[in-house]
Design a protein around this motif. Structure first.
Motif, PDB file in Angstrom:
ATOM      1  N   ASP A 171      -3.465   9.543   6.430  1.00  0.00           N
ATOM      2  CA  ASP A 171      -4.556  10.524   6.427  1.00  0.00           C
ATOM      3  C   ASP A 171      -5.248  10.448   7.785  1.00  0.00           C
ATOM      4  O   ASP A 171      -6.427  10.113   7.896  1.00  0.00           O
ATOM      5  N   ALA A 172      -4.498  10.784   8.848  1.00  0.00           N
ATOM      6  CA  ALA A 172      -4.911  10.488  10.216  1.00  0.00           C
ATOM      7  C   ALA A 172      -6.185  11.206  10.635  1.00  0.00           C
ATOM      8  O   ALA A 172      -6.969  10.673  11.427  1.00  0.00           O
ATOM      9  N   ALA A 173      -6.415  12.412  10.130  1.00  0.00           N
ATOM     10  CA  ALA A 173      -7.610  13.146  10.539  1.00  0.00           C
ATOM     11  C   ALA A 173      -8.886  12.551   9.963  1.00  0.00           C
ATOM     12  O   ALA A 173      -9.972  12.732  10.526  1.00  0.00           O
ATOM     13  N   ALA A 174      -8.761  11.825   8.856  1.00  0.00           N
ATOM     14  CA  ALA A 174      -9.937  11.280   8.179  1.00  0.00           C
ATOM     15  C   ALA A 174     -10.109   9.788   8.363  1.00  0.00           C
ATOM     16  O   ALA A 174     -11.225   9.269   8.238  1.00  0.00           O
ATOM     17  N   SER A 175      -9.019   9.069   8.656  1.00  0.00           N
ATOM     18  CA  SER A 175      -9.096   7.611   8.677  1.00  0.00           C
ATOM     19  C   SER A 175      -8.145   7.030   9.728  1.00  0.00           C
ATOM     20  O   SER A 175      -7.008   7.501   9.859  1.00  0.00           O
ATOM     21  N   PRO A 176      -8.590   5.983  10.448  1.00  0.00           N
ATOM     22  CA  PRO A 176      -7.704   5.319  11.406  1.00  0.00           C
ATOM     23  C   PRO A 176      -6.780   4.282  10.767  1.00  0.00           C
ATOM     24  O   PRO A 176      -6.021   3.614  11.470  1.00  0.00           O
ATOM     25  N   ALA A 177      -6.831   4.158   9.439  1.00  0.00           N
ATOM     26  CA  ALA A 177      -6.014   3.151   8.757  1.00  0.00           C
ATOM     27  C   ALA A 177      -4.532   3.466   8.907  1.00  0.00           C
ATOM     28  O   ALA A 177      -4.113   4.619   8.809  1.00  0.00           O
ATOM     29  N   PHE A 178      -3.733   2.432   9.152  1.00  0.00           N
ATOM     30  CA  PHE A 178      -2.288   2.624   9.275  1.00  0.00           C
ATOM     31  C   PHE A 178      -1.566   1.394   8.757  1.00  0.00           C
ATOM     32  O   PHE A 178      -2.144   0.309   8.615  1.00  0.00           O
ATOM     33  N   THR A 179      -0.288   1.580   8.450  1.00  0.00           N
ATOM     34  CA  THR A 179       0.592   0.464   8.111  1.00  0.00           C
ATOM     35  C   THR A 179       1.676   0.369   9.181  1.00  0.00           C
ATOM     36  O   THR A 179       2.043   1.363   9.812  1.00  0.00           O
ATOM     37  N   THR A 180       2.185  -0.836   9.387  1.00  0.00           N
ATOM     38  CA  THR A 180       3.191  -1.100  10.408  1.00  0.00           C
ATOM     39  C   THR A 180       4.523  -1.415   9.741  1.00  0.00           C
ATOM     40  O   THR A 180       4.592  -2.287   8.871  1.00  0.00           O
ATOM     41  N   HIS A 181       5.581  -0.702  10.131  1.00  0.00           N
ATOM     42  CA  HIS A 181       6.911  -0.921   9.597  1.00  0.00           C
ATOM     43  C   HIS A 181       7.805  -1.418  10.728  1.00  0.00           C
ATOM     44  O   HIS A 181       8.170  -0.655  11.628  1.00  0.00           O
ATOM     45  N   SER A 182       8.150  -2.694  10.675  1.00  0.00           N
ATOM     46  CA  SER A 182       9.041  -3.284  11.664  1.00  0.00           C
ATOM     47  C   SER A 182      10.483  -3.066  11.219  1.00  0.00           C
ATOM     48  O   SER A 182      10.866  -3.458  10.120  1.00  0.00           O
TER      49      SER A 182
END
Length: 295
Positions: A171-182
């Motif tokens: 939800d990039a427009a509303a939140s800077p939260a992200f997950t990392t997939h290696s």
């Protein structure tokens, strides 16, 4: 009919710098709106045409509101006065139907990738996240969840100059939260390019290269992975073997099990998906299409 347009503004006719590694994105909601990035400074010649430098803290984004006929420089991407490059690797994307603009760039002060956003192409961007790595490459789309629109942003990059990795912003427009997939790593490291493609069903594809051994004589693999649910989890990969061609430039001869032919390709693959989920892997010289439905 092919129309060629000089994106450099007429007022910068004395510009002599190398505006290399260009990248474009078209607004899905308004095809007349296009943005572009390159290694472009905030002044026509910097300190000189031979040794340019930034004079301010914002690198330019090229923007067009008439389908690419005319272009304007918008000084909106983070940089720093005095830097010998406005950014290192940089790409930008419109966020689906939201009109949001996202960029991923390497700060010229070091190998820190900055992920940035703004509500449009003319507003100075805010940094959402930062990670260490190389060659950030963005893809984005908008989907509707529970009646609300959400921008899905995918950043493929090479973490620590070794590991192909994807950052997933749901939800990039509303939140800077992200997950990392290696992603998969074999031998010493992966090669830098990590390219994603989004299918409207929520299937996310990623193509990248891996080394199978140390040294320039080692073999490489083209690897494609996918996730069936917007990148919520990582799925097993399907691997295609490659063999190095002995020549002074970077060229590979992938051996695809399907359709059983051998062709020459250049590095830095990208990946596209059609409405039928046929996956296309285009290189500079040609394109091969392989159905990945059985994956």
């Amino acid at each position: 009919m092919l129309k060629i347009v000089n994106m450099i503004p007429k007022s910068w006719s004395d510009e002599e710098n190398q505006d290399c590694e260009p990248n474009l994105s078209v607004n899905p909601s308004n095809s007349g709106e296009i943005i572009g990035t390159a290694f472009t400074f905030d002044n026509p010649a910097g300190t000189s045409a031979i040794s340019p430098a930034m004079v301010g803290n914002w690198a330019p984004l090229f923007s067009s509101a008439d389908g690419g006929s005319t272009w304007t420089l918008q000084f909106v991407m983070p940089s720093a006065s005095g830097d010998q490059l406005p950014t290192w690797d940089v790409t930008s994307r419109y966020g689906g139907t939201s009109g949001e603009v996202y960029s991923g760039l390497i700060s010229p002060g070091g190998f820190t990738i900055l992920i940035n956003r703004a509500p449009d192409a003319v507003t100075q961007q805010t940094t959402m996240a930062s990670v260490n790595g190389d060659q950030p490459f963005l893809e984005a789309t908008t989907t509707v969840v529970g009646g609300a629109s959400q921008d899905r942003l995918y950043v493929g990059y090479n973490a620590g100059s070794a590991n192909s990795t994807i950052l997933v912003f749901l939800d990039a427009a509303a939140s800077p939260a992200f997950t990392t997939h290696s992603l998969d790593v074999r031998s010493t490291s992966d090669m830098p390019p990590t390219r994603t493609a989004i299918h409207r069903s929520g299937t996310i594809y990623c193509a990248f290269y891996i080394y199978n051994g140390p040294g320039p004589g080692s073999t490489r693999d083209v690897v494609v992975v996918k996730d069936l649910n917007w990148g919520h989890r990582r799925c097993p990969s399907r691997r295609w073997s490659t063999r190095e061609i002995p020549r002074p430039v970077c060229g590979w001869r992938p051996r695809f099990p399907t359709p059983g032919t051998t062709r020459t390709f250049w590095t830095r693959p990208s990946v596209m998906t059609g409405m039928d989920q046929t996956l296309r892997l285009p290189w500079i010289r040609t394109t091969i299409s392989v159905s990945l439905l059985p994956m």
